[in-house]
Design a protein around this motif. Structure first.
Motif, PDB file in Angstrom:
ATOM      1  N   TYR A 131     110.400 -10.371  92.954  1.00 12.63           N
ATOM      2  CA  TYR A 131     110.514  -9.324  93.965  1.00 12.63           C
ATOM      3  C   TYR A 131     109.246  -9.255  94.827  1.00 12.63           C
TER       4      TYR A 131
ATOM      5  N   GLU B 150     107.068 -11.644  95.289  1.00 14.80           N
ATOM      6  CA  GLU B 150     107.004 -12.873  96.088  1.00 14.80           C
ATOM      7  C   GLU B 150     107.937 -12.796  97.295  1.00 14.80           C
ATOM      8  N   SER B 151     109.109 -12.177  97.121  1.00 14.63           N
ATOM      9  CA  SER B 151     110.027 -12.038  98.254  1.00 14.63           C
ATOM     10  C   SER B 151     109.446 -11.107  99.319  1.00 14.63           C
TER      11      SER B 151
ATOM     12  N   ARG C 222     106.243 -10.782  99.919  1.00 11.82           N
ATOM     13  CA  ARG C 222     105.198 -11.562 100.565  1.00 11.82           C
ATOM     14  C   ARG C 222     105.799 -12.582 101.528  1.00 11.82           C
ATOM     15  N   ALA C 223     106.908 -13.216 101.159  1.00 15.02           N
ATOM     16  CA  ALA C 223     107.562 -14.209 102.023  1.00 15.02           C
ATOM     17  C   ALA C 223     108.086 -13.540 103.288  1.00 15.02           C
ATOM     18  N   ASN C 224     108.615 -12.321 103.157  1.00 10.78           N
ATOM     19  CA  ASN C 224     109.098 -11.585 104.327  1.00 10.78           C
ATOM     20  C   ASN C 224     107.943 -11.202 105.253  1.00 10.78           C
TER      21      ASN C 224
ATOM     22  N   VAL D  80     105.128 -12.926 105.648  1.00 15.13           N
ATOM     23  CA  VAL D  80     104.691 -14.159 106.311  1.00 15.13           C
ATOM     24  C   VAL D  80     105.684 -14.564 107.396  1.00 15.13           C
ATOM     25  N   ALA D  81     106.978 -14.368 107.130  1.00 19.11           N
ATOM     26  CA  ALA D  81     108.019 -14.749 108.090  1.00 19.11           C
ATOM     27  C   ALA D  81     108.023 -13.852 109.322  1.00 19.11           C
ATOM     28  N   SER D  82     107.501 -12.651 109.187  1.00 11.62           N
ATOM     29  CA  SER D  82     107.522 -11.685 110.303  1.00 11.62           C
ATOM     30  C   SER D  82     106.500 -11.985 111.365  1.00 11.62           C
TER      31      SER D  82
END
Length: 58
Positions: A47, A49-50, A52-54, A56-58
């Motif tokens: 959760y 990590e998700s 953090r990935a969101n 970075v993607a933003s």
């Protein structure tokens, strides 16, 4: 290996009701053992990590 919702709330620094909300929404994996709901430690890591990935993607 399995955490109580209260323990997850402490780890994430959020309220217990937020943990239940995340579980209901499917954002945080959980398992049911009898009448108890538990969260695998790996699910808490996934959760975060998700999130953090969101970020970075933003």
């Amino acid at each position: 290996m399995l955490l109580k919702p209260e323990e997850v709330a402490e780890c994430l620094n959020v309220g217990r009701s937020k943990v239940y909300e995340l579980m209901r929404a499917g954002a945080l994996e959980s398992v049911q053992i009898g009448a108890c709901r538990r969260v695998p430690r790996a699910a808490v890591t996934a959760y975060v990590e998700s999130l953090r990935a969101n970020l970075v993607a933003s």
